[in-house]
Design a protein around this motif. Structure first.
Motif, mmCIF file in Angstrom:
data_model
loop_
_atom_site.group_PDB
_atom_site.id
_atom_site.type_symbol
_atom_site.label_atom_id
_atom_site.label_comp_id
_atom_site.label_asym_id
_atom_site.label_seq_id
_atom_site.Cartn_x
_atom_site.Cartn_y
_atom_site.Cartn_z
ATOM 1 N N ASP A 124 -1.244 4.333 -6.992
ATOM 2 C CA ASP A 124 -2.749 4.938 -6.968
ATOM 3 C C ASP A 124 -3.149 4.598 -5.722
ATOM 4 O O ASP A 124 -3.416 3.398 -5.345
ATOM 5 C CB ASP A 124 -3.560 4.804 -7.953
ATOM 6 C CG ASP A 124 -4.954 5.249 -8.066
ATOM 7 O OD1 ASP A 124 -5.250 5.889 -6.781
ATOM 8 O OD2 ASP A 124 -5.629 5.238 -8.990
ATOM 9 N N PRO A 125 -3.067 5.291 -4.565
ATOM 10 C CA PRO A 125 -3.476 4.769 -3.287
ATOM 11 C C PRO A 125 -5.108 4.228 -2.992
ATOM 12 O O PRO A 125 -5.162 3.194 -2.302
ATOM 13 C CB PRO A 125 -3.322 6.102 -2.200
ATOM 14 C CG PRO A 125 -2.457 6.926 -2.950
ATOM 15 C CD PRO A 125 -2.799 6.673 -4.537
ATOM 16 N N LEU A 147 0.925 -1.097 0.157
ATOM 17 C CA LEU A 147 0.043 0.035 0.066
ATOM 18 C C LEU A 147 0.950 1.314 0.095
ATOM 19 O O LEU A 147 0.507 2.269 -0.767
ATOM 20 C CB LEU A 147 -1.033 0.073 1.158
ATOM 21 C CG LEU A 147 -2.012 -1.080 1.206
ATOM 22 C CD1 LEU A 147 -2.818 -1.076 2.538
ATOM 23 C CD2 LEU A 147 -2.958 -0.718 0.198
ATOM 24 N N VAL A 148 1.951 1.245 0.547
ATOM 25 C CA VAL A 148 2.766 2.382 0.812
ATOM 26 C C VAL A 148 3.469 2.502 -0.775
ATOM 27 O O VAL A 148 3.646 3.621 -1.149
ATOM 28 C CB VAL A 148 4.042 2.145 1.943
ATOM 29 C CG1 VAL A 148 5.183 3.184 1.608
ATOM 30 C CG2 VAL A 148 3.433 2.058 3.202
ATOM 31 N N GLY A 205 -8.027 -0.814 -2.717
ATOM 32 C CA GLY A 205 -9.253 -1.761 -3.290
ATOM 33 C C GLY A 205 -8.666 -2.946 -3.627
ATOM 34 O O GLY A 205 -9.322 -4.094 -3.383
ATOM 35 N N GLU A 206 -7.321 -3.180 -4.223
ATOM 36 C CA GLU A 206 -6.933 -4.345 -4.576
ATOM 37 C C GLU A 206 -6.478 -5.141 -3.200
ATOM 38 O O GLU A 206 -7.061 -6.510 -3.067
ATOM 39 C CB GLU A 206 -5.723 -4.415 -5.293
ATOM 40 C CG GLU A 206 -5.039 -5.565 -5.814
ATOM 41 C CD GLU A 206 -3.891 -5.595 -6.683
ATOM 42 O OE1 GLU A 206 -4.202 -5.669 -7.955
ATOM 43 O OE2 GLU A 206 -2.874 -5.285 -6.266
ATOM 44 N N ALA A 207 -6.054 -4.337 -2.189
ATOM 45 C CA ALA A 207 -5.467 -5.120 -0.949
ATOM 46 C C ALA A 207 -6.684 -5.523 -0.459
ATOM 47 O O ALA A 207 -6.436 -6.605 0.116
ATOM 48 C CB ALA A 207 -4.745 -3.921 -0.079
ATOM 49 N N LEU A 208 -7.915 -4.715 -0.335
ATOM 50 C CA LEU A 208 -9.152 -5.289 0.338
ATOM 51 C C LEU A 208 -9.613 -6.649 -0.233
ATOM 52 O O LEU A 208 -10.031 -7.513 0.375
ATOM 53 C CB LEU A 208 -9.922 -4.169 0.315
ATOM 54 C CG LEU A 208 -9.936 -2.725 1.369
ATOM 55 C CD1 LEU A 208 -10.952 -2.146 1.315
ATOM 56 C CD2 LEU A 208 -9.957 -3.540 2.807
#
Length: 447
Positions: free
Chosen positions: A88-89, A83-84, A94-97
């Motif tokens: 595009d945060p 995420l860091v 969204g992908e991490a979730l």
């Protein structure tokens, strides 16, 4: 009802949670999209996983479940770094979730298959298999509606394959490749359930009709990867069936006579020739259209594009430090690459390389370790017909998992991909249970 979960189950409702979990997750966007609209998909998946993991905590001490739990923990531990580094945060979050929800699905299906808590617990494969069978029925219903209405229910307009043919179906999934491989996993589960229950009478007719319709649906997707996956899975189950039937004969002789095998081969050959050569039949034969599409120059260009994307992804990885370029970073990297000139988002089309590139070596190695543990378990533990069935089931799930990861645009955030991995883990867990004995010099104590 007793015929669904098995005659020997002391409590008929004991496998309902596992059956419902597989059925709901395998439904694709039919069940996922409402959760996404409510922004609750990850919350629901993790909320279901945590209590199930706690209730079955004593069952995660060894073998494939332990490997899966450790892999999930390592991948989740690497998400903050991804995420860091995300270009595009918002997209990265969204992908991490979605990835977190997928890992929760893999862990949950293993956990619910082991409920209720027992010291020597083993997964209830019959309940999982029933879930795949019910999911196949639901998917066939969705495909039938799709064909009847001439409209893709969960696919937006503007896609080339959607306008190419009126009979290409995608069901409740993103594209035909995903649907075809998911159907192959459902067919595998249905075959395993039918073999374990020894269906007879009207139930056998229903199961046979569902399997035939499932094969036809795979053909209607016109997916080469889906058809290849299905053929491999059917071959594995045919091999397992032959082994089980041969083991039941005291003389060890052949199950079928040479004359019956020859007659069946001639009949199938004549049917295939008629479907491919007679103009009236060939016009509606999806296999003929698939072969023609494979020879089309646009298909070669598409395959060349996929190879180019893989080379680009590998080049970006070798140029990185190995700890990930960030969540959802491949598309921005590709658009910024002067060697490519894309005006639209183009996915990597290989989720294994995508995980390696975006999240780093540790998550990719952890996932590879899970696959390795499952394969070692399948090879190490012999047994009778039930063990052969679980072994074929584990291998079939791995085939579908690998195929979907290599053929789909991206499935890092697709729950059914992780559900299939959970199924392979459950089958391997059952093989290494308290009844099995290893082939090596060391023996596993009864638990």
């Amino acid at each position: 009802m007793r015929r669904l979960w098995g005659e020997r189950s002391p409590q008929l409702t004991i496998g309902v949670p596992a059956t419902l979990y597989v059925f709901v997750v395998a439904a694709g966007d039919l069940s996922l999209q409402p959760l996404i609209r409510l922004h609750a998909a990850t919350l629901v998946m993790v909320g279901l996983a945590l209590p199930a993991l706690w209730l079955t905590r004593s069952c995660w001490r060894r073998g494939a479940p332990l490997a899966l739990a450790m892999a999930a923990g390592l991948i989740i531990a690497c998400i903050p770094n991804a995420l860091v580094r995300a270009p595009d945060p918002g997209a990265g979050r969204g992908e991490a979730l979605g990835l977190t929800a997928g890992l929760a699905v893999a862990l949950s299906v293993v956990a619910v298959s082991g409920l209720p808590l027992r010291r020597a617990c083993r997964p209830r494969l019959a309940a999982l298999r029933l879930g795949w069978f019910l999911a196949l029925l639901l998917s066939l219903l969705v495909a039938g509606v799709e064909l009847a209405t001439d409209r893709h229910l969960w696919v937006g307009p503007g896609l080339g394959w959607a306008d190419q043919s009126r009979t290409i179906i995608a069901g409740a999934f993103r594209n035909p490749n995903d649907f075809a491989i998911a159907l192959s996993a459902m067919i595998s589960g249905t075959l395993a359930w039918a073999a374990s229950r020894r269906c007879a009478g009207s139930l056998r007719v229903v199961v046979g009709a569902a399997l035939a319709a499932g094969v036809l649906a795979v053909l209607l997707t016109e997916s080469r990867s889906g058809l290849l996956t299905l053929l491999v899975i059917l071959g594995l189950h045919a091999w397992g069936w032959w082994r089980r039937r041969t083991a039941q004969r005291p003389d060890g002789g052949p199950v079928l006579s040479r004359r019956s095998v020859a007659a069946a081969g001639v009949l199938l050959g004549l049917t295939a020739i008629g479907l491919c050569t007679l103009p009236t039949l060939a016009r509606y034969n999806p296999l003929v259209r698939l072969v023609r599409a494979a020879a089309d120059p646009s298909t070669a260009r598409s395959d060349g594009l996929r190879v180019g994307l893989l080379r680009a992804g590998w080049r970006y990885f070798t140029a990185s430090d190995g700890f990930g370029t960030g969540a959802d970073s491949f598309e921005p990297l590709l658009q910024a690459d002067p060697r490519w000139n894309f005006g639209i988002i183009t996915w990597l089309h290989n989720s294994f390389l995508e995980l390696l590139l975006q999240y780093g070596v540790i998550p990719a190695a952890a996932l590879a370790a899970v696959i390795g543990v499952i394969l070692v378990t399948v090879w190490r533990y012999p047994g009778g017909p039930e063990h052969d069935l679980a072994r074929i089931e584990a291998l079939s799930a791995l085939v579908a998992f690998l195929a979907l990861g290599c053929a789909s645009a991206t499935v890092l955030t697709t729950p059914v991909w992780w559900l299939i991995l959970g199924q392979a883990t459950c089958s391997a867990w059952w093989l290494s249970g308290p009844v099995a004995q290893p082939t090596g010099p060391r023996r596993v104590r009864s638990r």
